[in-house]
Design a protein around this motif. Structure first.
Motif, PDB file in Angstrom:
ATOM      1  N   ARG A 115       0.860  -1.183   0.000  1.00 28.17           N
ATOM      2  CA  ARG A 115       0.000   0.000   0.000  1.00 28.17           C
ATOM      3  C   ARG A 115       0.892   1.228   0.000  1.00 28.17           C
ATOM      4  O   ARG A 115       1.839   1.315   0.792  1.00 28.17           O
ATOM      5  N   GLU A 117       1.226   4.012   1.402  1.00 34.85           N
ATOM      6  CA  GLU A 117       0.848   4.851   2.531  1.00 34.85           C
ATOM      7  C   GLU A 117       2.056   5.669   2.958  1.00 34.85           C
ATOM      8  O   GLU A 117       3.180   5.386   2.570  1.00 34.85           O
ATOM      9  N   ARG A 123       4.039   1.234  10.046  1.00 35.26           N
ATOM     10  CA  ARG A 123       3.286   1.360   8.798  1.00 35.26           C
ATOM     11  C   ARG A 123       4.250   1.379   7.616  1.00 35.26           C
ATOM     12  O   ARG A 123       5.080   2.282   7.495  1.00 35.26           O
ATOM     13  N   PHE A 124       4.148   0.375   6.798  1.00 30.54           N
ATOM     14  CA  PHE A 124       5.095   0.195   5.703  1.00 30.54           C
ATOM     15  C   PHE A 124       4.365   0.162   4.367  1.00 30.54           C
ATOM     16  O   PHE A 124       3.147   0.069   4.316  1.00 30.54           O
ATOM     17  N   PHE A 127       4.232  -4.853   3.593  1.00 25.86           N
ATOM     18  CA  PHE A 127       4.124  -5.426   4.935  1.00 25.86           C
ATOM     19  C   PHE A 127       3.561  -6.835   4.799  1.00 25.86           C
ATOM     20  O   PHE A 127       3.081  -7.226   3.738  1.00 25.86           O
ATOM     21  N   GLN A 129       1.107 -10.016   6.259  1.00 26.51           N
ATOM     22  CA  GLN A 129      -0.079 -10.340   7.051  1.00 26.51           C
ATOM     23  C   GLN A 129      -0.280 -11.850   7.105  1.00 26.51           C
ATOM     24  O   GLN A 129      -0.032 -12.543   6.132  1.00 26.51           O
ATOM     25  N   LEU A 262     -12.420  -0.916   4.368  1.00 24.95           N
ATOM     26  CA  LEU A 262     -12.748  -1.652   3.147  1.00 24.95           C
ATOM     27  C   LEU A 262     -14.270  -1.704   3.036  1.00 24.95           C
ATOM     28  O   LEU A 262     -14.962  -1.886   4.026  1.00 24.95           O
ATOM     29  N   ALA A 282      -3.574  -0.755  15.601  1.00 25.62           N
ATOM     30  CA  ALA A 282      -4.304  -1.950  15.153  1.00 25.62           C
ATOM     31  C   ALA A 282      -3.327  -3.089  14.863  1.00 25.62           C
ATOM     32  O   ALA A 282      -2.386  -2.920  14.098  1.00 25.62           O
ATOM     33  N   VAL A 283      -3.527  -4.231  15.504  1.00 24.38           N
ATOM     34  CA  VAL A 283      -2.692  -5.391  15.172  1.00 24.38           C
ATOM     35  C   VAL A 283      -3.381  -6.300  14.177  1.00 24.38           C
ATOM     36  O   VAL A 283      -2.723  -6.949  13.364  1.00 24.38           O
ATOM     37  N   GLY A 284      -4.696  -6.373  14.267  1.00 27.30           N
ATOM     38  CA  GLY A 284      -5.386  -7.247  13.317  1.00 27.30           C
ATOM     39  C   GLY A 284      -6.879  -7.054  13.427  1.00 27.30           C
ATOM     40  O   GLY A 284      -7.385  -6.628  14.466  1.00 27.30           O
ATOM     41  N   GLY A 285      -7.570  -7.349  12.350  1.00 25.87           N
ATOM     42  CA  GLY A 285      -9.016  -7.186  12.398  1.00 25.87           C
ATOM     43  C   GLY A 285      -9.657  -7.730  11.154  1.00 25.87           C
ATOM     44  O   GLY A 285      -8.979  -8.172  10.219  1.00 25.87           O
ATOM     45  N   ALA A 307      -7.316 -10.306   9.031  1.00 25.82           N
ATOM     46  CA  ALA A 307      -5.891 -10.261   8.703  1.00 25.82           C
ATOM     47  C   ALA A 307      -5.165  -9.580   9.857  1.00 25.82           C
ATOM     48  O   ALA A 307      -5.701  -8.644  10.468  1.00 25.82           O
ATOM     49  N   ALA A 308      -3.979 -10.059  10.159  1.00 26.24           N
ATOM     50  CA  ALA A 308      -3.187  -9.469  11.239  1.00 26.24           C
ATOM     51  C   ALA A 308      -1.799  -9.141  10.715  1.00 26.24           C
ATOM     52  O   ALA A 308      -1.199  -9.933   9.975  1.00 26.24           O
ATOM     53  N   GLY A 309      -1.300  -7.956  11.053  1.00 24.09           N
ATOM     54  CA  GLY A 309      -0.011  -7.497  10.548  1.00 24.09           C
ATOM     55  C   GLY A 309       1.141  -8.148  11.310  1.00 24.09           C
ATOM     56  O   GLY A 309       1.200  -8.089  12.542  1.00 24.09           O
ATOM     57  N   ARG A 312       3.516  -5.597  13.061  1.00 26.93           N
ATOM     58  CA  ARG A 312       2.875  -5.035  14.274  1.00 26.93           C
ATOM     59  C   ARG A 312       2.777  -6.069  15.392  1.00 26.93           C
ATOM     60  O   ARG A 312       2.966  -5.741  16.556  1.00 26.93           O
TER      61      ARG A 312
HETATM   62  P1  AMP Z   1      -6.376  -4.125   7.092  1.00 26.47           P
HETATM   63  O1  AMP Z   1      -6.162  -5.029   5.911  1.00 26.47           O
HETATM   64  O2  AMP Z   1      -6.231  -2.683   6.763  1.00 26.47           O
HETATM   65  O3  AMP Z   1      -7.589  -4.466   7.877  1.00 26.47           O
HETATM   66  O4  AMP Z   1      -5.149  -4.406   8.069  1.00 26.47           O
HETATM   67  C1  AMP Z   1      -5.021  -5.566   8.851  1.00 26.47           C
HETATM   68  C2  AMP Z   1      -3.768  -5.461   9.670  1.00 26.47           C
HETATM   69  O5  AMP Z   1      -2.642  -5.380   8.799  1.00 26.47           O
HETATM   70  C3  AMP Z   1      -3.663  -4.200  10.514  1.00 26.47           C
HETATM   71  O6  AMP Z   1      -4.300  -4.409  11.745  1.00 26.47           O
HETATM   72  C4  AMP Z   1      -2.176  -4.027  10.658  1.00 26.47           C
HETATM   73  O7  AMP Z   1      -1.672  -4.857  11.675  1.00 26.47           O
HETATM   74  C5  AMP Z   1      -1.649  -4.532   9.335  1.00 26.47           C
HETATM   75  N1  AMP Z   1      -1.386  -3.418   8.398  1.00 26.47           N
HETATM   76  C6  AMP Z   1      -2.256  -2.777   7.587  1.00 26.47           C
HETATM   77  N2  AMP Z   1      -1.633  -1.828   6.853  1.00 26.47           N
HETATM   78  C7  AMP Z   1      -0.335  -1.868   7.211  1.00 26.47           C
HETATM   79  C8  AMP Z   1       0.848  -1.150   6.815  1.00 26.47           C
HETATM   80  N3  AMP Z   1       0.800  -0.197   5.882  1.00 26.47           N
HETATM   81  N4  AMP Z   1       2.021  -1.464   7.410  1.00 26.47           N
HETATM   82  C9  AMP Z   1       2.099  -2.447   8.337  1.00 26.47           C
HETATM   83  N5  AMP Z   1       1.033  -3.161   8.743  1.00 26.47           N
HETATM   84  C10 AMP Z   1      -0.159  -2.886   8.194  1.00 26.47           C
END
Ligand code: AMP
Length: 416
Positions: A115, A117, A123-124, A127, A129, A262, A282-285, A307-309, A312
């Motif tokens: 991503r 970002e 935040r990378f 990254f 998951q 999303l 956020a670690v995961g959700g 998904a969990a990062g 993180r």
């Molecule tokens: P999401 O897909 O946005 O729901 O993200 C799920 C998990 O992925 C988050 O809770 C973070 O732990 C991790 N995550 C999302 N975006 C990033 C990012 N840019 N860099 C590192 N970890 C991320």
């Protein structure tokens, strides 16, 4: 003039050997938690047709609007490095006819995502998951199962200060009615909102709950809440998910303002945060996505996942010392004995021993030092006219035929 040094792209990071062990531990933990629960590993390609994400993730989301790495291939088709895992997994589910298998189909993955970002701590732009998806069942026990499994994973990795928030988004229909109410509220207070939120009132009003802008937060404090708009079926479904989490002894907080970035979510959504993480907590959700399969061209099929990062989770788990690899045997050698030394080394590795041989042209003294640095239990000195084997623990040395070294080391290990 020497050539300029190259660096990894901004927001990416190398996984160095000293980081690799912790990642292996995450993979092992994910497998140990998910596979006994019926989740099977899947890996999809690193890039997909861009349309998968614009249709699957939602054209109005931040991800699709501004964060995707998109490029054209030689056939001038638009491709995108995957920014998330659910849409690709659902595509694979349909493409391989998994909707004809007994449902739900449970899958898990461990992959890297991309991503564009703004990079910061945790935040990378690339990254990793771990994710899990259960496709084909609407039962609230699926939602609860997924939440429980993610919590187990975080616990087994010793992620600290974990909190769980849950919410229910209802169906697209109830959300549409709510959206109108919310849009009306935002328009009425437009002058106090951040520019970003104001410019996207029509496109994605729900995202205003995520804003860290003070004026926007004040406006959101009096905003209408989705829970007052959801149908009785959705309310009952959510009540059952909560009852199941209670039964499983999983503590949570209901957060009516929780939204996720999303578009595909319906009904239950959830997020685990860690107090160890600062701004990117956020670690995961994840959550339920009952409309996604149909949106991607399949039959109406419910689904749920998370998904969990990995970065993180590791940050929030703190440093955990990993054991150094064991070196059972170090083969030291004189210049004329390279081939014999190499034979001993190869035989030792084939027998499953941790074995190293000097490859830096060290003197005998240097080789002894290197063996000690590696913590080698045995050192074989291979010369032109024989071989001596030293047991560094017992402090003993004896002459051994090179062909017998490996057997001696294995026997010695058994005795130890
Ligand atoms: P999401 O897909 O946005 O729901 O993200 C799920 C998990 O992925 C988050 O809770 C973070 O732990 C991790 N995550 C999302 N975006 C990033 C990012 N840019 N860099 C590192 N970890 C991320």
């Amino acid at each position: 003039m020497s050539a300029a040094k190259l660096q990894a792209p901004r927001g990416t990071q190398d996984v160095l050997p000293e980081d690799a062990a912790a990642r292996t531990a995450v993979e092992r933990a994910a497998r140990a938690v998910l596979e006994p629960a019926g989740y099977r590993r899947i890996e999809t390609p690193t890039f997909e047709q861009t349309e998968l994400f614009s249709r699957g993730v939602g054209a109005s989301t931040d991800i699709v609007q501004k964060e995707m790495f998109t490029f054209r291939d030689q056939g001038d088709r638009s491709m995108t490095l995957r920014p998330e895992g659910t849409a690709p997994v659902v595509r694979a589910y349909l493409e391989h006819g998994m909707h004809k298998e007994p449902q739900p189909v449970r899958l898990w993955y461990l992959s890297s995502f991309f991503r564009q970002e703004k990079p910061q701590k945790g935040r990378f732009r690339q990254f990793w998951q771990v994710g899990a998806e259960a496709i084909g069942a609407a039962d609230p026990a699926v939602d609860a199962e997924l939440v429980v499994l993610l919590r187990e994973l975080l616990e087994s990795l010793e992620v600290r200060q974990v909190q769980l928030r849950i919410n229910s988004l209802g169906t697209p229909e109830s959300r549409a009615v709510y959206r109108e109410e919310l849009t009306r509220h935002l328009r009425a207070h437009g002058d106090r909102l951040s520019d970003d939120v104001r410019s996207r009132i029509e496109l994605n009003p729900l995202r205003a709950f995520d804003s860290d802008h003070a004026g926007t937060q004040e406006v959101m404090a009096s905003a209408p809440l989705l829970q007052d708009f959801v149908s009785d079926e959705d309310r009952d479904h959510f009540a059952e998910v909560r009852a199941l989490l209670d039964a499983a002894g999983v503590p949570y907080e209901i957060d009516p303002t929780l939204v996720r970035g999303l578009d595909y979510y319906t009904r239950t959504i959830f997020e685990f945060t860690s107090g160890e993480l600062g701004a990117q907590s956020a670690v995961g959700g994840g959550g339920r996505y009952d409309g996604l399969v149909e949106q991607l061209g399949g039959p109406a099929t419910p689904g749920c996942g998370w998904a969990a990062g990995i970065e993180r989770m590791l940050l929030a788990a703190g440093a955990r010392p990993e054991p150094e690899p064991v070196v059972d045997l170090f083969v030291a050698w004189e210049p004329e004995a390279r081939r014999t030394a190499f034979e001993v080394l190869t035989e030792a590795r084939r027998a499953g021993l941790g074995a190293q041989m000097d490859l830096a042209g060290r003197s005998r003294k240097g080789q002894v030092k290197q063996a000690a640095r590696l913590g080698a239990r045995y050192v074989a000195f291979v010369g032109a006219d024989g071989c001596a084997l030293q047991d560094t623990e017992a402090g003993e040395q004896e002459d051994v035929d090179p062909a017998a070294v490996v057997a001696r080391v294995i026997n010695g290990r058994h005795l130890a």
